[in-house]
Scaffold this motif. Sequence first.
Motif, PDB file in Angstrom:
ATOM      1  N   LEU A 259       0.814  -1.223   0.000  1.00 59.80           N
ATOM      2  CA  LEU A 259       0.000   0.000   0.000  1.00 59.80           C
ATOM      3  C   LEU A 259       0.842   1.265   0.000  1.00 59.80           C
ATOM      4  O   LEU A 259       0.316   2.367  -0.031  1.00 59.80           O
ATOM      5  CB  LEU A 259      -0.912   0.012   1.241  1.00 59.80           C
ATOM      6  CG  LEU A 259      -1.722  -1.262   1.501  1.00 59.80           C
ATOM      7  CD1 LEU A 259      -2.597  -1.086   2.730  1.00 59.80           C
ATOM      8  CD2 LEU A 259      -2.575  -1.604   0.293  1.00 59.80           C
ATOM      9  N   SER A 260       2.162   1.112   0.035  1.00 57.25           N
ATOM     10  CA  SER A 260       2.997   2.286   0.297  1.00 57.25           C
ATOM     11  C   SER A 260       3.018   3.296  -0.852  1.00 57.25           C
ATOM     12  O   SER A 260       3.325   4.454  -0.641  1.00 57.25           O
ATOM     13  CB  SER A 260       4.421   1.859   0.637  1.00 57.25           C
ATOM     14  OG  SER A 260       4.988   1.213  -0.471  1.00 57.25           O
ATOM     15  N   ALA A 261       2.627   2.856  -2.061  1.00 54.29           N
ATOM     16  CA  ALA A 261       2.646   3.796  -3.177  1.00 54.29           C
ATOM     17  C   ALA A 261       1.346   4.611  -3.264  1.00 54.29           C
ATOM     18  O   ALA A 261       1.239   5.527  -4.070  1.00 54.29           O
ATOM     19  CB  ALA A 261       2.873   3.047  -4.491  1.00 54.29           C
ATOM     20  N   LEU A 262       0.373   4.272  -2.419  1.00 50.05           N
ATOM     21  CA  LEU A 262      -0.933   4.935  -2.509  1.00 50.05           C
ATOM     22  C   LEU A 262      -0.987   6.157  -1.596  1.00 50.05           C
ATOM     23  O   LEU A 262      -0.263   6.223  -0.603  1.00 50.05           O
ATOM     24  CB  LEU A 262      -2.036   3.949  -2.105  1.00 50.05           C
ATOM     25  CG  LEU A 262      -2.048   2.622  -2.876  1.00 50.05           C
ATOM     26  CD1 LEU A 262      -3.036   1.662  -2.248  1.00 50.05           C
ATOM     27  CD2 LEU A 262      -2.374   2.856  -4.346  1.00 50.05           C
ATOM     28  N   ASP A 263      -1.874   7.111  -1.946  1.00 52.53           N
ATOM     29  CA  ASP A 263      -1.984   8.284  -1.071  1.00 52.53           C
ATOM     30  C   ASP A 263      -2.696   7.889   0.231  1.00 52.53           C
ATOM     31  O   ASP A 263      -3.287   6.820   0.344  1.00 52.53           O
ATOM     32  CB  ASP A 263      -2.645   9.463  -1.777  1.00 52.53           C
ATOM     33  CG  ASP A 263      -4.120   9.209  -2.059  1.00 52.53           C
ATOM     34  OD1 ASP A 263      -4.836   8.787  -1.136  1.00 52.53           O
ATOM     35  OD2 ASP A 263      -4.535   9.419  -3.203  1.00 52.53           O
ATOM     36  N   LYS A 264      -2.639   8.810   1.195  1.00 55.17           N
ATOM     37  CA  LYS A 264      -3.013   8.480   2.566  1.00 55.17           C
ATOM     38  C   LYS A 264      -4.454   7.964   2.695  1.00 55.17           C
ATOM     39  O   LYS A 264      -4.707   6.971   3.373  1.00 55.17           O
ATOM     40  CB  LYS A 264      -2.827   9.740   3.417  1.00 55.17           C
ATOM     41  CG  LYS A 264      -2.789   9.448   4.881  1.00 55.17           C
ATOM     42  CD  LYS A 264      -2.449  10.692   5.690  1.00 55.17           C
ATOM     43  CE  LYS A 264      -2.704  10.390   7.150  1.00 55.17           C
ATOM     44  NZ  LYS A 264      -2.935  11.537   7.979  1.00 55.17           N
ATOM     45  N   LYS A 265      -5.378   8.630   2.023  1.00 53.75           N
ATOM     46  CA  LYS A 265      -6.787   8.268   2.170  1.00 53.75           C
ATOM     47  C   LYS A 265      -7.052   6.896   1.552  1.00 53.75           C
ATOM     48  O   LYS A 265      -7.711   6.044   2.145  1.00 53.75           O
ATOM     49  CB  LYS A 265      -7.650   9.341   1.506  1.00 53.75           C
ATOM     50  CG  LYS A 265      -9.102   9.242   1.858  1.00 53.75           C
ATOM     51  CD  LYS A 265      -9.786  10.595   1.720  1.00 53.75           C
ATOM     52  CE  LYS A 265     -11.274  10.467   1.993  1.00 53.75           C
ATOM     53  NZ  LYS A 265     -11.963   9.659   0.970  1.00 53.75           N
ATOM     54  N   LEU A 266      -6.503   6.698   0.363  1.00 58.60           N
ATOM     55  CA  LEU A 266      -6.676   5.428  -0.336  1.00 58.60           C
ATOM     56  C   LEU A 266      -6.015   4.293   0.450  1.00 58.60           C
ATOM     57  O   LEU A 266      -6.528   3.176   0.525  1.00 58.60           O
ATOM     58  CB  LEU A 266      -6.054   5.548  -1.729  1.00 58.60           C
ATOM     59  CG  LEU A 266      -6.390   4.435  -2.710  1.00 58.60           C
ATOM     60  CD1 LEU A 266      -7.884   4.300  -2.879  1.00 58.60           C
ATOM     61  CD2 LEU A 266      -5.753   4.755  -4.062  1.00 58.60           C
ATOM     62  N   ARG A 267      -4.875   4.613   1.043  1.00 58.37           N
ATOM     63  CA  ARG A 267      -4.155   3.619   1.826  1.00 58.37           C
ATOM     64  C   ARG A 267      -5.020   3.163   3.006  1.00 58.37           C
ATOM     65  O   ARG A 267      -5.134   1.974   3.285  1.00 58.37           O
ATOM     66  CB  ARG A 267      -2.846   4.225   2.339  1.00 58.37           C
ATOM     67  CG  ARG A 267      -1.834   3.184   2.759  1.00 58.37           C
ATOM     68  CD  ARG A 267      -0.448   3.761   2.806  1.00 58.37           C
ATOM     69  NE  ARG A 267      -0.325   4.780   3.817  1.00 58.37           N
ATOM     70  CZ  ARG A 267       0.316   5.924   3.665  1.00 58.37           C
ATOM     71  NH1 ARG A 267       0.920   6.200   2.529  1.00 58.37           N
ATOM     72  NH2 ARG A 267       0.373   6.811   4.637  1.00 58.37           N
ATOM     73  N   ALA A 268      -5.661   4.118   3.656  1.00 58.04           N
ATOM     74  CA  ALA A 268      -6.525   3.785   4.796  1.00 58.04           C
ATOM     75  C   ALA A 268      -7.680   2.894   4.326  1.00 58.04           C
ATOM     76  O   ALA A 268      -8.044   1.932   4.995  1.00 58.04           O
ATOM     77  CB  ALA A 268      -7.047   5.058   5.440  1.00 58.04           C
TER      78      ALA A 268
END
Length: 348
Positions: free
Chosen positions: A162-171
Amino acid sequence: MSTALELNALSKRYGSFVAVENAELRVERGAFLTLLGPSGSGKTTILMMIAGFTEPTQGRILLDGRDITALPPERRDFGMVFQGYALFPHMTVAENIAFPLRVRGMAKAARDEKVSGALDLVQLTGFADRLPKQLSGGQQQRVALARALVFDPALLLLDEPLSALDKKLRAELQDELRALHRRVGRTFINVTHDQDEALSLSDTVAILNHGRLQQVGAPAELYERPRTRFVADFLGKSNFIRGHAEPGLVHAGGVTLRQHDATSGDVLLSLRPEKIAIAEGDNALDGRIASWSYLGAGYALVVDTALGALRVHLPSWRAPVAPAEGLLLRIAFAADAATIVQDDADAP
Ligand SMILES: Nc1ncnc2c1ncn2[C@@H]1O[C@H](COP(=O)(O)OP(=O)(O)O)[C@@H](O)[C@H]1O
Ligand SMILES: [Mg+2]
């Protein structure tokens, strides 16, 4: 529960450089275990040894009690989702997910059924005929998860997926990953350097630093009862207080604190900022707000006290006063709020 995977004295050296040293770990069947540590701490190396792509210098890997240390990766048959492990761009979603089944020689009818089940699993029914470029980043990662799970692997290995995704999407994907783990009931081993992700997703967290496992336990256990300064500091924020102990007490900065686990000798206390209240009570001290910031959900204060500058976190709704620089107040914390930690060399 029974042990699915076991690492026995597992080490990896590159020349004289020790990437992983003497790792001992048991992963329960069906568990969600996270390897957490700073960049370069050896997380990927451990995962690659489990997957069979990196040969250990020493030690053994057991799957269901069977030694698989010398088994090639394709015979381990683990599912994998790696950060840069992209989908095949010219294949549709369904073809991507079917790929591991085709490699295994599964007949088309059986394959189609598996693919449709995997699409359901990651809630992408109806996306079968799309190409990866027609999907969002989060949807692509869900396809990658479906592809890794479609052949019912004994283990799913995830390296910072998930590390390449932005914060909201990661959550969002974290929630999705946790739900997915519940639905499939398989053993997941996840790698991350993100503390919040590790705490919120995992049954068990194994904290690594410089190739050594520092502490392994349930998230709350690690957070509440860190054994070392490194673990306390890496897993959230903490105040560190040096003092001298006698049974039930610690003398520090000219004051005597009640401390549940104190016995004797020089000690280092780790005290989480949210365990300190603006109140009277046990371990009450005079304080003066040196600085503060508003965090939305709460306030982060730095309060000067006899114990030095302490970080204090208050939920906004419970803050008795609006913070102001120079404000005098009383702070307090319970006798079991702080933990005595080992002062390891890696101290910040
Ligand atoms: N093939 C290699 N040759 C030499 N050193 C390596 C190799 N692979 C990894 N390392 C070193 O081992 C350490 C751990 O790497 P890695 O497991 O990738 O860390 P992490 O995944 O925790 O960021 C790092 O210092 C890295 O530079
Ligand atoms: Mg890595």
